[in-house]
Write a protein that holds these residues in place. Sequence first.
Motif, PDB file in Angstrom:
ATOM      1  N   GLY A  35       0.851  -1.248   0.118  1.00 34.23           N
ATOM      2  CA  GLY A  35       0.047  -0.144  -0.076  1.00 34.23           C
ATOM      3  C   GLY A  35       0.852   1.368   0.088  1.00 34.23           C
ATOM      4  N   LYS A  36       0.166   2.245   0.227  1.00 33.43           N
ATOM      5  CA  LYS A  36       0.789   3.710   0.162  1.00 33.43           C
ATOM      6  C   LYS A  36       1.369   3.936   1.727  1.00 33.43           C
ATOM      7  N   PRO A  37       2.697   4.424   1.640  1.00 30.73           N
ATOM      8  CA  PRO A  37       3.179   4.414   2.937  1.00 30.73           C
ATOM      9  C   PRO A  37       2.566   5.372   3.956  1.00 30.73           C
ATOM     10  N   ALA A  38       2.292   4.839   5.065  1.00 28.51           N
ATOM     11  CA  ALA A  38       1.454   5.530   6.043  1.00 28.51           C
ATOM     12  C   ALA A  38       1.725   6.915   6.470  1.00 28.51           C
ATOM     13  N   SER A  39       3.208   7.028   6.354  1.00 25.51           N
ATOM     14  CA  SER A  39       3.705   8.184   6.513  1.00 25.51           C
ATOM     15  C   SER A  39       3.450   9.405   5.450  1.00 25.51           C
ATOM     16  N   ASP A  40       2.688   8.908   4.712  1.00 28.34           N
ATOM     17  CA  ASP A  40       2.382  10.041   3.635  1.00 28.34           C
ATOM     18  C   ASP A  40       0.715  10.082   3.555  1.00 28.34           C
ATOM     19  N   VAL A  41       0.064   9.319   4.512  1.00 24.94           N
ATOM     20  CA  VAL A  41      -1.382   9.414   4.867  1.00 24.94           C
ATOM     21  C   VAL A  41      -1.764  10.134   6.120  1.00 24.94           C
ATOM     22  N   ASP A  42      -2.922  10.789   5.685  1.00 23.90           N
ATOM     23  CA  ASP A  42      -3.494  11.225   7.163  1.00 23.90           C
ATOM     24  C   ASP A  42      -4.382  10.583   7.742  1.00 23.90           C
ATOM     25  N   PRO A  43      -4.200  10.181   8.950  1.00 23.64           N
ATOM     26  CA  PRO A  43      -4.875   8.851   9.550  1.00 23.64           C
ATOM     27  C   PRO A  43      -6.368   9.536   9.631  1.00 23.64           C
ATOM     28  N   PRO A  44      -7.351   8.529   8.929  1.00 20.03           N
ATOM     29  CA  PRO A  44      -8.855   8.900   8.885  1.00 20.03           C
ATOM     30  C   PRO A  44      -9.153   8.695  10.515  1.00 20.03           C
ATOM     31  N   VAL A  58      -2.917   0.801   2.416  1.00 20.24           N
ATOM     32  CA  VAL A  58      -1.851   1.573   3.394  1.00 20.24           C
ATOM     33  C   VAL A  58      -0.794   0.712   3.881  1.00 20.24           C
ATOM     34  N   ARG A  59       0.504   0.929   3.759  1.00 22.09           N
ATOM     35  CA  ARG A  59       1.444   0.037   4.085  1.00 22.09           C
ATOM     36  C   ARG A  59       2.000   0.636   5.451  1.00 22.09           C
ATOM     37  N   LEU A  60       2.374  -0.244   6.608  1.00 25.21           N
ATOM     38  CA  LEU A  60       2.627   0.425   7.841  1.00 25.21           C
ATOM     39  C   LEU A  60       4.100   0.287   8.047  1.00 25.21           C
ATOM     40  N   GLY A  61       4.871  -0.454   6.920  1.00 23.25           N
ATOM     41  CA  GLY A  61       6.300  -0.453   7.125  1.00 23.25           C
ATOM     42  C   GLY A  61       6.936  -1.208   5.975  1.00 23.25           C
ATOM     43  N   PRO A  62       8.301  -1.519   5.965  1.00 24.79           N
ATOM     44  CA  PRO A  62       8.896  -2.170   5.019  1.00 24.79           C
ATOM     45  C   PRO A  62       8.892  -3.656   4.989  1.00 24.79           C
ATOM     46  N   GLU A  63       8.504  -4.230   6.182  1.00 24.47           N
ATOM     47  CA  GLU A  63       8.416  -5.585   6.362  1.00 24.47           C
ATOM     48  C   GLU A  63       6.957  -6.079   6.440  1.00 24.47           C
ATOM     49  N   LEU A  87       4.640  -8.111   8.158  1.00 26.14           N
ATOM     50  CA  LEU A  87       4.057  -8.287   9.603  1.00 26.14           C
ATOM     51  C   LEU A  87       3.066  -9.249   9.684  1.00 26.14           C
ATOM     52  N   HIS A  88       3.120  -9.905  10.989  1.00 27.56           N
ATOM     53  CA  HIS A  88       1.691 -10.775  11.272  1.00 27.56           C
ATOM     54  C   HIS A  88       0.559  -9.737  11.547  1.00 27.56           C
ATOM     55  N   ALA A  89      -0.756 -10.186  11.366  1.00 24.55           N
ATOM     56  CA  ALA A  89      -1.811  -9.568  11.381  1.00 24.55           C
ATOM     57  C   ALA A  89      -1.964  -8.872  13.136  1.00 24.55           C
ATOM     58  N   ASP A  90      -1.726  -9.609  13.935  1.00 28.04           N
ATOM     59  CA  ASP A  90      -1.593  -8.800  15.261  1.00 28.04           C
ATOM     60  C   ASP A  90      -0.483  -7.937  15.479  1.00 28.04           C
ATOM     61  N   GLN A  91       0.618  -8.294  14.852  1.00 25.51           N
ATOM     62  CA  GLN A  91       1.692  -7.028  14.749  1.00 25.51           C
ATOM     63  C   GLN A  91       1.189  -5.767  13.991  1.00 25.51           C
ATOM     64  N   ALA A  92       0.644  -5.998  13.064  1.00 28.85           N
ATOM     65  CA  ALA A  92       0.131  -4.792  12.049  1.00 28.85           C
ATOM     66  C   ALA A  92      -1.007  -3.968  13.007  1.00 28.85           C
ATOM     67  N   ILE A  93      -1.879  -4.682  13.721  1.00 28.07           N
ATOM     68  CA  ILE A  93      -2.757  -3.955  14.471  1.00 28.07           C
ATOM     69  C   ILE A  93      -2.125  -3.124  15.502  1.00 28.07           C
ATOM     70  N   THR A  94      -0.868  -3.542  16.064  1.00 24.69           N
ATOM     71  CA  THR A  94      -0.404  -2.599  17.082  1.00 24.69           C
ATOM     72  C   THR A  94       0.481  -1.556  16.437  1.00 24.69           C
ATOM     73  N   VAL A  95       0.730  -1.808  15.357  1.00 28.78           N
ATOM     74  CA  VAL A  95       1.381  -0.548  14.519  1.00 28.78           C
ATOM     75  C   VAL A  95       0.288   0.262  14.139  1.00 28.78           C
ATOM     76  N   ALA A  96      -0.773  -0.163  13.688  1.00 33.01           N
ATOM     77  CA  ALA A  96      -1.873   0.859  13.260  1.00 33.01           C
ATOM     78  C   ALA A  96      -2.338   1.659  14.495  1.00 33.01           C
ATOM     79  N   HIS A  97      -2.372   1.072  15.594  1.00 35.52           N
ATOM     80  CA  HIS A  97      -2.865   1.745  16.888  1.00 35.52           C
ATOM     81  C   HIS A  97      -1.750   2.933  17.058  1.00 35.52           C
ATOM     82  N   ASN A  98      -0.539   2.324  16.901  1.00 32.36           N
ATOM     83  CA  ASN A  98       0.475   3.526  17.296  1.00 32.36           C
ATOM     84  C   ASN A  98       0.570   4.514  16.223  1.00 32.36           C
ATOM     85  N   TRP A  99       0.253   4.192  15.356  1.00 31.82           N
ATOM     86  CA  TRP A  99       0.026   5.500  13.945  1.00 31.82           C
ATOM     87  C   TRP A  99      -1.102   6.418  14.408  1.00 31.82           C
ATOM     88  N   LEU A 100      -2.119   5.849  14.757  1.00 34.33           N
ATOM     89  CA  LEU A 100      -3.229   6.529  15.294  1.00 34.33           C
ATOM     90  C   LEU A 100      -2.967   7.331  16.536  1.00 34.33           C
TER      91      LEU A 100
END
Length: 197
Positions: free
Chosen positions: A131-140, A169-174, A176-189
């Motif tokens: 996806g598009k890098p999260a750093s280039d997206v405004d969190p909805p 949306v891409r949360l990072g270059p690696e 991740l497992h789904a649970d890890q992606a959820i943690t990163v998404a929370h941190n993004w918000l």
Amino acid sequence: MRQFLLVGHEAPTTAEFSLEDLPGAGRLDLLARSVTSAFLLSHAIRESVRCRLVLADEFTVRLEGAELRNLRPDERSTAALLRTALEARENAVGSIPAEPTPGVYLHRQGVEGALAAAADEGRLVQLHEDGKPASDVDPPADPVFVLSDHREFTGCEAEFLVQHDTERVRLGPEALHADQAITVAHNWLDTDGWTAV
Ligand SMILES: C[S@@+](CC[C@H](N)C(=O)[O-])C[C@H]1O[C@@H](n2cnc3c(N)ncnc32)[C@H](O)[C@@H]1O
């Protein structure tokens, strides 16, 4: 409100599975860890979170942070909560969900129904490695993060997401497992797009 919708392609749809072998039960270990990541902080629960787990395109478990009781950090007890939900599957009739335990609702609903319900409530955001890098997206404001389990989204699921104009949306270059992606998404918000750590 923050929402997560996780598609469990091989998840069990009956309570006939062993808590001693969660990976063998359609990767229920992964789904249970994702629930923990969606709701639990170190010493608190995120109340303004809703999480949907789609089980093999047949049932959807909806969990509500403001109502959940006794959600513990270990995946076995979360899996037990999901098993209790499936024990009530005969009570999920038509559009009426079963309500086996506080904050846990079992709907007779597959991927399309769950995505449609979530799309009515917030902005669908597909979490995807390409996806598009999260750093280039405004969190909805009211995101519904859509994730897959250990499998890729199917063609039909991908098509439905396109129809709903879902941003990827891409949360990072690696990967991740789904649970890890959820943690990163929370941190993004939590950090307003990593600007307010
Ligand atoms: C284990 S991955 C799914 C499948 C993976 N492509 C594979 O080949 O095994 C689980 C989910 O986590 C999310 N995910 C993983 N890495 C991600 C990343 N870097 N950015 C955004 N989402 C990610 C996606 O929603 C993905 O569907």
